[in-house]
Every structure is written in structure tokens, then in C-alpha cells.
Motif scaffolding. Structure first.
Motif, PDB file in Angstrom:
ATOM      1  N   ALA A 142      75.885  40.480  69.690  1.00 39.29           N
ATOM      2  CA  ALA A 142      75.299  41.780  69.969  1.00 39.29           C
ATOM      3  C   ALA A 142      73.857  41.636  70.438  1.00 39.29           C
ATOM      4  N   SER A 143      73.478  42.485  71.351  1.00 39.93           N
ATOM      5  CA  SER A 143      72.079  42.599  71.730  1.00 39.93           C
ATOM      6  C   SER A 143      71.702  44.069  71.747  1.00 39.93           C
ATOM      7  N   GLY A 144      70.518  44.354  71.323  1.00 48.49           N
ATOM      8  CA  GLY A 144      70.074  45.740  71.285  1.00 48.49           C
ATOM      9  C   GLY A 144      70.414  46.463  69.998  1.00 48.49           C
ATOM     10  N   PHE A 145      71.207  45.821  69.136  1.00 47.98           N
ATOM     11  CA  PHE A 145      71.526  46.397  67.844  1.00 47.98           C
ATOM     12  C   PHE A 145      72.070  45.296  66.944  1.00 47.98           C
ATOM     13  N   THR A 146      72.169  45.588  65.659  1.00 49.23           N
ATOM     14  CA  THR A 146      72.786  44.636  64.729  1.00 49.23           C
ATOM     15  C   THR A 146      74.035  45.281  64.151  1.00 49.23           C
ATOM     16  N   PHE A 147      74.749  44.502  63.409  1.00 49.84           N
ATOM     17  CA  PHE A 147      76.010  44.981  62.861  1.00 49.84           C
ATOM     18  C   PHE A 147      75.822  45.745  61.555  1.00 49.84           C
ATOM     19  N   ASP A 148      74.591  45.985  61.154  1.00 50.76           N
ATOM     20  CA  ASP A 148      74.357  46.700  59.900  1.00 50.76           C
ATOM     21  C   ASP A 148      74.918  48.119  59.921  1.00 50.76           C
ATOM     22  N   ASP A 149      74.989  48.713  61.088  1.00 57.55           N
ATOM     23  CA  ASP A 149      75.370  50.119  61.173  1.00 57.55           C
ATOM     24  C   ASP A 149      76.802  50.356  61.642  1.00 57.55           C
ATOM     25  N   TYR A 150      77.556  49.276  61.870  1.00 57.83           N
ATOM     26  CA  TYR A 150      78.897  49.442  62.426  1.00 57.83           C
ATOM     27  C   TYR A 150      79.875  48.462  61.799  1.00 57.83           C
ATOM     28  N   ASP A 151      81.113  48.899  61.713  1.00 52.50           N
ATOM     29  CA  ASP A 151      82.194  47.951  61.490  1.00 52.50           C
ATOM     30  C   ASP A 151      82.437  47.237  62.816  1.00 52.50           C
ATOM     31  N   ILE A 152      82.680  45.945  62.754  1.00 55.82           N
ATOM     32  CA  ILE A 152      82.919  45.169  63.963  1.00 55.82           C
ATOM     33  C   ILE A 152      84.346  44.650  63.936  1.00 55.82           C
ATOM     34  N   GLY A 153      85.037  44.822  65.030  1.00 57.02           N
ATOM     35  CA  GLY A 153      86.422  44.402  65.075  1.00 57.02           C
ATOM     36  C   GLY A 153      86.765  43.629  66.334  1.00 57.02           C
ATOM     37  N   TRP A 154      87.823  42.867  66.223  1.00 49.89           N
ATOM     38  CA  TRP A 154      88.430  42.213  67.372  1.00 49.89           C
ATOM     39  C   TRP A 154      89.711  42.969  67.717  1.00 49.89           C
ATOM     40  N   THR A 207      90.838  34.233  61.186  1.00 52.32           N
ATOM     41  CA  THR A 207      89.781  34.468  60.208  1.00 52.32           C
ATOM     42  C   THR A 207      88.551  35.015  60.928  1.00 52.32           C
ATOM     43  N   ILE A 208      88.059  36.147  60.432  1.00 49.47           N
ATOM     44  CA  ILE A 208      86.858  36.746  61.007  1.00 49.47           C
ATOM     45  C   ILE A 208      85.666  36.436  60.107  1.00 49.47           C
ATOM     46  N   SER A 209      84.521  36.221  60.713  1.00 50.70           N
ATOM     47  CA  SER A 209      83.300  35.951  59.952  1.00 50.70           C
ATOM     48  C   SER A 209      82.099  36.380  60.784  1.00 50.70           C
ATOM     49  N   SER A 210      80.941  36.426  60.132  1.00 54.68           N
ATOM     50  CA  SER A 210      79.715  36.758  60.863  1.00 54.68           C
ATOM     51  C   SER A 210      78.591  35.833  60.443  1.00 54.68           C
ATOM     52  N   ASP A 211      77.569  35.762  61.282  1.00 55.24           N
ATOM     53  CA  ASP A 211      76.425  34.939  60.917  1.00 55.24           C
ATOM     54  C   ASP A 211      75.480  35.736  60.019  1.00 55.24           C
ATOM     55  N   ASN A 212      74.522  35.054  59.444  1.00 55.00           N
ATOM     56  CA  ASN A 212      73.618  35.703  58.486  1.00 55.00           C
ATOM     57  C   ASN A 212      72.756  36.774  59.145  1.00 55.00           C
ATOM     58  N   ALA A 213      72.460  36.590  60.397  1.00 54.07           N
ATOM     59  CA  ALA A 213      71.618  37.561  61.098  1.00 54.07           C
ATOM     60  C   ALA A 213      72.379  38.820  61.483  1.00 54.07           C
ATOM     61  N   LYS A 214      73.687  38.775  61.297  1.00 58.90           N
ATOM     62  CA  LYS A 214      74.555  39.915  61.634  1.00 58.90           C
ATOM     63  C   LYS A 214      74.408  40.319  63.099  1.00 58.90           C
ATOM     64  N   THR A 215      74.333  39.332  63.956  1.00 55.40           N
ATOM     65  CA  THR A 215      74.355  39.630  65.387  1.00 55.40           C
ATOM     66  C   THR A 215      75.502  38.938  66.095  1.00 55.40           C
TER      67      THR A 215
END
Length: 127
Positions: free
Chosen positions: A24-36, A69-77
Motif C-alpha cells: 500500500a502507498s498513501g495509506f496503511t492497513f490500520d483502517d481496512y480489512d485487506i483481502g486477496w 496463508t495470509i500475513s502482513s508486515d509489522n509496518a502494516k503496509t
């Protein structure tokens, strides 16, 4: 600029593995559910995996449970989708999407209040 960019698609033989990334650019995943999500030409887009913004819990479509398996990085980007034991029926264009909510629906996942989509990355599984 708010963007989602997928990468990591390609062609692999059945039984093989791929790892997709969504940045993601311009936002982080803090405010959204992220899906594939994935889509085959002529069919509806279906959700296959998601990660919750609230507690990091994950969901999977029945068709990919135990293999993806889904995962995210610590920065949530960046969100990853590790796909193992790929099958020919996994062939599709895979999209990353940010949504207000992603929930189970009829064995797959449904995104509600979609905020943004990536451009998609092709995954082809050969026999």
C-alpha cells in the motif's frame, strides 16, 4: 496517491508454490480489512483470504484452506499470500483489496465497502 500494488504472480506447475505481495502507498492497513480476491474471465471475483485490521485474525475460502496463508508486515503496509500445493483451478488474476469489512459468504469471502483495488497479478498453474 492511494494505491495498492500486487506482485509475485507467475506460472507454476501443479503442486508448486507462489508468494504474492500487496503493498500500500498513501495509506496503511490500520483502517481496512485487506483481502486477496481472484477472478477468472467470465466469472465473478471471489475472496480467498483476508486479514482483519482490528485483531489480525485471518479468514480463508474453503477452496484454499490449508494451502494458502495470509500475513502482513509489522509496518502494516504489505500483505503477503503464500500459496502452496497449487492446483489448476487456482489459475486466475489475483487482486488485493482494502475494504471496510471482509466476511465469509457461501464458502468464499465477500468484501463490503471496498475502498481500493490493486491492478491484479496473473497466477497460472499448469498440469
Amino acid at each position: 496517491e492511494v494505491r495498492l500494488v500486487e506482485s509475485g504472480g507467475g506460472t507454476v506447475q501443479a503442486g508448486g508454490s507462489l508468494r504474492l505481495s500487496c503493498t500500500a502507498s498513501g495509506f496503511t492497513f490500520d483502517d481496512y480489512d485487506i483481502g486477496w480476491f481472484r477472478q477468472v474471465f467470465g466469472k465473478e471475483r471471489e475472496g480467498v483470504s483476508s486479514i482483519s485490521r482490528s485483531d489480525g485474525s485471518t479468514l480463508y475460502a474453503d477452496s484454499v484452506k490449508g494451502r494458502f496463508t495470509i500475513s502482513s508486515d509489522n509496518a502494516k503496509t504489505t500483505v503477503f499470500l503464500q500459496m502452496n500445493n497449487l492446483k489448476q483451478e487456482d489459475t486466475a488474476v489475483y487482486y488485493c483489496g482494502a475494504a471496510a469489512e471482509i466476511r465469509p459468504a457461501n464458502g468464499a469471502l465477500l468484501g463490503l465497502g471496498m475502498f481500493n483495488w490493486g491492478q491484479g497479478t496473473q497466477v497460472t498453474v499448469s498440469s
